[in-house]
Enzyme design. Structure first.
Site, PDB file in Angstrom:
ATOM      1  N   HIS A  19     -21.370  13.541  35.691  1.00 39.00           N
ATOM      2  CA  HIS A  19     -22.014  12.265  36.414  1.00 39.00           C
ATOM      3  C   HIS A  19     -23.630  12.218  36.107  1.00 39.00           C
ATOM      4  O   HIS A  19     -24.940  12.997  35.528  1.00 39.00           O
ATOM      5  CB  HIS A  19     -21.766  12.392  37.612  1.00 39.00           C
ATOM      6  CG  HIS A  19     -21.990  10.916  37.956  1.00 39.00           C
ATOM      7  ND1 HIS A  19     -23.453  10.382  39.013  1.00 39.00           N
ATOM      8  CD2 HIS A  19     -21.466  10.338  38.776  1.00 39.00           C
ATOM      9  CE1 HIS A  19     -23.274   9.846  39.218  1.00 39.00           C
ATOM     10  NE2 HIS A  19     -21.744   9.090  39.554  1.00 39.00           N
ATOM     11  N   ASP A  75     -20.861  20.029  40.814  1.00 41.96           N
ATOM     12  CA  ASP A  75     -21.282  18.670  40.728  1.00 41.96           C
ATOM     13  C   ASP A  75     -19.230  18.641  42.033  1.00 41.96           C
ATOM     14  O   ASP A  75     -18.619  18.636  41.402  1.00 41.96           O
ATOM     15  CB  ASP A  75     -21.476  17.926  40.150  1.00 41.96           C
ATOM     16  CG  ASP A  75     -20.719  17.235  40.279  1.00 41.96           C
ATOM     17  OD1 ASP A  75     -20.228  16.002  41.902  1.00 41.96           O
ATOM     18  OD2 ASP A  75     -20.573  15.260  40.218  1.00 41.96           O
ATOM     19  N   GLN A  89     -16.432  14.589  43.009  1.00 49.04           N
ATOM     20  CA  GLN A  89     -15.288  14.343  43.321  1.00 49.04           C
ATOM     21  C   GLN A  89     -13.998  15.381  43.991  1.00 49.04           C
ATOM     22  O   GLN A  89     -12.998  14.841  43.635  1.00 49.04           O
ATOM     23  CB  GLN A  89     -14.439  13.727  42.161  1.00 49.04           C
ATOM     24  CG  GLN A  89     -15.857  12.309  41.499  1.00 49.04           C
ATOM     25  CD  GLN A  89     -15.253  11.361  42.432  1.00 49.04           C
ATOM     26  OE1 GLN A  89     -14.649  10.915  43.151  1.00 49.04           O
ATOM     27  NE2 GLN A  89     -16.516  10.478  42.036  1.00 49.04           N
ATOM     28  N   LYS A 113     -17.552   9.986  50.376  1.00 55.30           N
ATOM     29  CA  LYS A 113     -16.599  10.055  49.149  1.00 55.30           C
ATOM     30  C   LYS A 113     -15.589  10.872  49.606  1.00 55.30           C
ATOM     31  O   LYS A 113     -14.509  10.735  49.303  1.00 55.30           O
ATOM     32  CB  LYS A 113     -17.035  10.251  48.017  1.00 55.30           C
ATOM     33  CG  LYS A 113     -17.830   9.115  47.003  1.00 55.30           C
ATOM     34  CD  LYS A 113     -18.413  10.277  45.370  1.00 55.30           C
ATOM     35  CE  LYS A 113     -19.337   9.737  44.750  1.00 55.30           C
ATOM     36  NZ  LYS A 113     -18.867   8.020  44.237  1.00 55.30           N
ATOM     37  N   CYS A 147     -21.258   6.047  35.673  1.00 53.59           N
ATOM     38  CA  CYS A 147     -22.522   6.505  35.738  1.00 53.59           C
ATOM     39  C   CYS A 147     -21.975   8.090  34.761  1.00 53.59           C
ATOM     40  O   CYS A 147     -22.753   9.507  35.519  1.00 53.59           O
ATOM     41  CB  CYS A 147     -22.862   7.297  36.922  1.00 53.59           C
ATOM     42  SG  CYS A 147     -23.846   6.477  38.056  1.00 53.59           S
TER      43      CYS A 147
END
Lengths: 422, 126
Positions: free
Chosen positions: A121, A205, A208, A231, A379
């Site tokens: 991302h 990261d 998600q 999120k 993104c």
């Protein structure tokens, strides 16, 4: 697995209609809806406890401080981290910038490599491009396989060069849905280290991944982990950065925001930073309400059970893959199976190209049927260019989504076909 | 939905007017709509006094709104005064597409062509 219908009742926004149709919210990878418990936690904080933390000796300040500390403890616990390892931020992007300014700027130099991948991302890429400019390090991209997973062979070769000082990994791709085989990669890194090469610090990261699968930072074997609270059912403006304690204690990572609340003593000559790790990286008045809201989100997910949350996610993703593959105009991107156990391949979302129709036009028609999806680059521009995709349409899921909503997506795609006469 | 994707608009996106590269041109620019992947590359030929647009050629990919808007706009601007084009906004593009309104999320698609043309004209003027 839990009862979706009971879960849905906890999310008031899901009761509304869009264009006179029931809302089918499939844009969870952008941000999730919030359960009543989160909304109530924030309202309750402002209604009964609002005051600045650490600063007053009065009752409200005490209560607010306690709520802040409790929120930190719950959030850290949810991710299997120690409280001292948690820095609360506004979102994953801010967390990534924290690593760049607090760690990369002090530890990278000319000749060092920051290894990223084409699926990262922008928040896990642009910060490194900028850090590279400041430090003289170089950003190198790891290739992907045809199914959109990190090419381990290429990764191994690039690690073997011996100059990789920072390795960034996307736990779950926001576009491809693919799951990074963290354990396999950590083994590769360890093998290189045994050969006397530099052992890179590893950034994950987790934007998600958080709120989709159980995360135990203490056993993950990585150095930094970023995620967004919003999120994972938490409020907007809540995010987190986990940093292994020894990196903070040794001073390898330094404060990157300065001001009040993070100091031990300030004099005309200079400042000594707070010895408390939780204070050292949180200057200024923090967003206590968001922290309390994020705590409520963690509690909500814990009550459902993260194993059950993952099981529900996998059921939806597998069903969506199966249904979408039956539409001739749809070309799915990313792995076509969900995998299982330690070989999880896909989590949280399905993105696709629709033959002859731009993703924005697909999304606009879906919206007219009450189906909210994301369209565009998500993104991940380098990923789209790498694969020569103009743009993709993405449906992404959370605990309140159902198979019936995927059916609604599929029938709304029929309308796309009708309108654009594909 | 048919209000937005009406027949005329679909046809405008299908038969893109002035699509192709100009060999003889005075200015050019490429713009991206980063959030959605739309892109247009435009070349403009001005009249000898530099005050009017003589011809336009463009290439690009993107959503129906961005491509139809660019096609209709490329036709409209030929023969127009540079100063008139600099004064154009979303309202005029909506009119060219026979649309009464557009969602905020699609405004950048609608304006991608116009902002790129303005960029070229501005650079020629400075």
């Amino acid at each position: 697995m839990f009862d979706e219908e009971r879960v849905r009742r906890d999310f008031p926004l899901l009761w509304r209609k869009v264009h006179a149709k029931p809302l089918v919210y499939l844009d969870n990878a952008s941000t999730t809806q919030k359960p009543q418990a989160v909304i109530d936690a924030i309202t309750n904080y402002y209604t009964h406890h609002n005051a600045n933390i650490h600063r007053g000796v009065h009752q409200l300040s005490d209560e607010s401080t306690q709520l802040w500390n409790q929120a930190r403890a719950v959030v850290a616990g949810f991710f299997g981290a120690e409280e001292d390892e948690l820095i609360l931020t506004r979102n994953t992007t801010e967390s990534m910038n924290g690593i760049a300014y607090g760690w990369a700027d002090h530890n990278l130099t000319k000749g060092d490599v920051i290894l990223v991948s084409y699926m990262d991302h922008h928040s896990n890429l642009v910060v490194w491009q900028e850090a590279a400019k400041r430090t003289g390090a170089k950003v190198v991209f790891v290739n992907l396989t045809a199914e959109g997973e990190v090419d381990l062979h290429d990764l191994k070769e690039k690690l073997a060069e011996g100059n990789v000082k920072l390795l960034t990994l996307t736990y779950v791709s926001n576009t491809l849905g693919s799951v990074c085989p963290l354990q396999e990669i950590i083994t590769l890194v360890d093998e290189q280290a045994k050969k006397g090469k530099i052992k890179p610090r590893i950034v994950v990261d987790g934007a998600q991944a958080a709120g989709h699968l159980p995360v135990d930072f203490s056993r993950l074997g990585v150095d930094f982990f970023s995620a967004s609270g919003h999120k994972m059912l938490g409020p907007m403006g809540s995010g987190l950065l986990l940093v292994r304690k020894e990196i903070l204690e040794s001073g390898e990572m330094r404060p990157y925001f300065f001001g009040g609340g993070m100091i031990a003593a300030v004099s005309v000559e200079g400042t000594e930073f707070s010895s408390s790790l939780s204070d050292r990286f949180t200057p200024g008045t923090p967003d206590v309400a968001s922290a309390v809201g994020l705590e409520a989100a963690c509690n909500y997910l814990s009550a459902l059970g993260m194993e059950a949350v993952l099981e529900h996610d996998q059921d939806l993703v597998a069903y969506a893959l199966e249904q979408l593959q039956q539409i001739p105009e749809v070309e799915l991107v990313g792995p076509l199976s969900v995998g299982s156990g330690s070989q999880l391949r896909r989590i949280g979302s399905v993105a696709f190209l629709y033959k002859g129709v731009h993703a924005h036009d697909v999304a606009q028609v879906l919206d007219s049927e009450g189906v909210a999806v994301r369209s565009g680059h998500h993104c991940t521009m380098p990923l789209h260019v790498y694969n020569d995709w103009v743009a993709t349409t993405r449906a992404s899921f959370q605990v309140y989504n159902t198979r019936e909503e995927i059916d609604a997506l599929v029938s709304a795609l029929d309308k796309v076909k009708r309108i654009f006469k594909v | 939905m048919q209000d937005l994707y009406h027949q005329q608009l679909l046809e405008a996106a299908e038969n893109k007017k002035n699509f192709g590269e100009l060999a003889d041109f005075d200015g050019e620019a490429t713009s991206y709509n980063a959030s959605c992947g739309d892109t247009v590359s435009i070349r403009i030929k001005l009249t000898s006094n530099g005050k009017q647009i003589e011809s336009v050629g463009w290439t690009g990919t993107g959503c129906i709104i961005s491509q139809a808007a660019m096609g209709q706009l490329s036709d409209y601007v030929v023969g127009k005064q540079v100063s008139d084009i600099m004064a154009m906004g979303a309202g005029e593009i909506l009119e060219l597409l026979a649309l009464s309104k557009i969602a905020p999320g699609r405004l950048r698609c609608l304006l991608l062509g116009l902002t790129t043309i303005k960029k070229i004209l501005q650079e020629k003027n400075t």
